[in-house]
Design a protein around this motif. Structure first.
Motif, PDB file in Angstrom:
ATOM      1  N   ARG A 162     121.189   2.718  52.606  1.00  0.00           N
ATOM      2  CA  ARG A 162     121.888   2.972  51.349  1.00  0.00           C
ATOM      3  C   ARG A 162     122.670   4.284  51.416  1.00  0.00           C
ATOM      4  O   ARG A 162     123.812   4.369  50.948  1.00  0.00           O
ATOM      5  CB  ARG A 162     120.887   3.000  50.198  1.00  0.00           C
ATOM      6  CG  ARG A 162     121.526   3.239  48.838  1.00  0.00           C
ATOM      7  CD  ARG A 162     120.470   3.279  47.748  1.00  0.00           C
ATOM      8  NE  ARG A 162     119.743   2.034  47.669  1.00  0.00           N
ATOM      9  CZ  ARG A 162     118.737   1.814  46.808  1.00  0.00           C
ATOM     10  NH1 ARG A 162     118.351   2.773  45.990  1.00  0.00           N
ATOM     11  NH2 ARG A 162     118.129   0.659  46.785  1.00  0.00           N
ATOM     12  N   ARG A 163     122.051   5.303  52.023  1.00  0.00           N
ATOM     13  CA  ARG A 163     122.727   6.593  52.124  1.00  0.00           C
ATOM     14  C   ARG A 163     123.944   6.496  53.049  1.00  0.00           C
ATOM     15  O   ARG A 163     124.996   7.091  52.773  1.00  0.00           O
ATOM     16  CB  ARG A 163     121.751   7.655  52.630  1.00  0.00           C
ATOM     17  CG  ARG A 163     122.342   9.043  52.710  1.00  0.00           C
ATOM     18  CD  ARG A 163     121.284  10.066  53.036  1.00  0.00           C
ATOM     19  NE  ARG A 163     120.270  10.155  51.985  1.00  0.00           N
ATOM     20  CZ  ARG A 163     119.254  11.000  52.002  1.00  0.00           C
ATOM     21  NH1 ARG A 163     119.110  11.835  53.030  1.00  0.00           N
ATOM     22  NH2 ARG A 163     118.376  11.014  51.034  1.00  0.00           N
ATOM     23  N   ARG A 172     128.255  16.584  52.714  1.00  0.00           N
ATOM     24  CA  ARG A 172     126.864  16.742  53.156  1.00  0.00           C
ATOM     25  C   ARG A 172     126.355  18.149  52.855  1.00  0.00           C
ATOM     26  O   ARG A 172     125.225  18.325  52.393  1.00  0.00           O
ATOM     27  CB  ARG A 172     126.746  16.458  54.659  1.00  0.00           C
ATOM     28  CG  ARG A 172     126.786  14.986  55.023  1.00  0.00           C
ATOM     29  CD  ARG A 172     126.617  14.810  56.525  1.00  0.00           C
ATOM     30  NE  ARG A 172     125.294  15.219  56.967  1.00  0.00           N
ATOM     31  CZ  ARG A 172     124.270  14.385  57.114  1.00  0.00           C
ATOM     32  NH1 ARG A 172     124.415  13.090  56.844  1.00  0.00           N
ATOM     33  NH2 ARG A 172     123.111  14.822  57.546  1.00  0.00           N
ATOM     34  N   TYR A 182     124.426  13.897  49.005  1.00  0.00           N
ATOM     35  CA  TYR A 182     123.616  12.782  49.469  1.00  0.00           C
ATOM     36  C   TYR A 182     122.110  13.055  49.342  1.00  0.00           C
ATOM     37  O   TYR A 182     121.291  12.307  49.885  1.00  0.00           O
ATOM     38  CB  TYR A 182     123.976  12.453  50.918  1.00  0.00           C
ATOM     39  CG  TYR A 182     125.454  12.217  51.086  1.00  0.00           C
ATOM     40  CD1 TYR A 182     126.098  11.240  50.344  1.00  0.00           C
ATOM     41  CD2 TYR A 182     126.210  12.999  51.952  1.00  0.00           C
ATOM     42  CE1 TYR A 182     127.464  11.029  50.465  1.00  0.00           C
ATOM     43  CE2 TYR A 182     127.574  12.792  52.088  1.00  0.00           C
ATOM     44  CZ  TYR A 182     128.195  11.807  51.335  1.00  0.00           C
ATOM     45  OH  TYR A 182     129.538  11.611  51.449  1.00  0.00           O
ATOM     46  N   THR A 183     121.751  14.121  48.655  1.00  0.00           N
ATOM     47  CA  THR A 183     120.339  14.395  48.376  1.00  0.00           C
ATOM     48  C   THR A 183     119.978  14.087  46.925  1.00  0.00           C
ATOM     49  O   THR A 183     118.842  14.287  46.516  1.00  0.00           O
ATOM     50  CB  THR A 183     120.016  15.874  48.663  1.00  0.00           C
ATOM     51  OG1 THR A 183     120.835  16.710  47.838  1.00  0.00           O
ATOM     52  CG2 THR A 183     120.264  16.201  50.129  1.00  0.00           C
TER      53      THR A 183
END
Length: 338
Positions: free
Chosen positions: A2-3, A54, A59-60
């Protein structure tokens, strides 16, 4: 996976934003899009944008729980990316002139990139936590949720509405908000739910609901409402007199599974704002047993309790005095059934 999909989606959106910014600003580059220079330019943009996103922490974030700071992070990342690409274009002009690029294209790029990168996340959040998710996931044969009225702070109202909509099955549906903040915007909506009353007209509005002008099954108080609302006891009395269940919000549980509201039944100690005194049932029973008892206001919530308890304790007869004929009729029906 998914990421990875989100990462690929973002870099594709950046390239789309570049193309749209050129089209919208009606600009033409001095090199072909699929030439070596063009492919090198697109590859550089992909690498720069990916590393920047990033590093910015895009993305966290768990986007189901995204809030305003997370979308501001996207805004900041797009601004930094735009500035970086603009500075890169200025440096490139020292080595080779590039026509078709100026500040206008980069402003358009910033606006377009923020919009199309935020849109999928916002749409996912809407589907996952908005009212539409409950509508799409609800079966046609499911029973209708109970209509509830919330009394408390607007911040708590927003939280409760969100979690009542995501609950499966949906137990409650918030029909209106009675705000305890003075000066709260009457008539405005929070997630589509209207603010129907503000201080100090809470009692009048609740009476309208309780008398049957609008059906209501549950009254939910916010945490600490017994200390914040002067008319707390009267609101509870009106709700109970209208056969409306009264509960109080005390927190959340099972946060890892969409969250669940913790609603506690309002006890007599909370209404009286002091500990309840234990009743000496044997002594009261000896006093009431075999006697004729008169209860004034017997059709009210407290009066009905006194009538029922007197009969349970062996009173010979109970005479009820009240100005509500319908209330006395309901009480007599209850006594006849027993």
């Amino acid at each position: 996976m998914r990421r990875v999909f989100i990462m690929v989606q973002d870099v594709v959106m950046v390239l789309v934003a570049v193309a749209l910014s050129l089209v919208l600003s009606r600009s033409n580059l001095s090199f072909e899009a699929l030439s070596k220079e063009g492919l090198a330019t697109w590859a550089g943009i992909v690498v720069i944008s990916h590393l920047l996103f990033r590093y910015s922490g895009l993305y966290t974030t768990v986007w189901r729980f995204a809030s305003t700071p997370d979308f501001f992070n996207i805004l900041k990342s797009c601004a930094i990316l735009t500035f970086t690409l603009y500075m890169a274009s200025l440096l490139l002009r020292f080595y080779r002139p590039v026509a078709g690029l100026n500040e206008r294209q980069f402003i358009v790029f910033f606006l377009v990139s923020f919009t199309i990168i935020s849109a999928p996340r916002l749409f996912y959040r809407f589907l996952r936590d908005g009212a539409s998710w409950g509508i799409l996931g609800r079966k046609s044969d499911d029973t209708e949720p109970k209509r509830a009225l919330f009394v408390g702070r607007l911040g708590e109202a927003d939280l409760i509405i969100r979690f009542t909509r995501t609950a499966q099955p949906a137990d409650y549906s918030i029909a209106g908000i009675m705000a305890t903040e003075r000066g709260a915007p009457l008539g405005t909506r929070i997630q589509g739910v209207p603010v129907v009353a503000t201080m100090p007209r809470l009692i009048d509005v609740l009476e309208d609901y309780a008398t049957g002008t609008k059906s209501l099954d549950l009254l939910i108080f916010g945490s600490g409402a017994e200390h914040e609302i002067e008319d707390y006891s009267e609101l509870v009395r009106i709700a109970r007199h209208g056969d409306i269940n009264v509960v109080q919000f005390s927190g959340l549980s099972e946060l890892e599974q969409h969250g669940k509201l913790v609603l506690d039944t309002v006890e007599m100690e909370t209404i009286l704002r002091r500990p309840a005194v234990a009743s000496d049932i044997q002594r009261i029973g000896a006093f009431v047993s075999g006697k004729r008892v008169l209860v004034t206001g017997g059709a009210g919530s407290i009066g009905q309790t006194l009538v029922k308890r007197s009969l349970e304790l062996g009173a010979e007869a109970v005479l009820v005095a009240d100005n509500s004929e319908f209330g006395i009729f309901q009480l007599s029906q209850y006594v006849d059934e027993k």
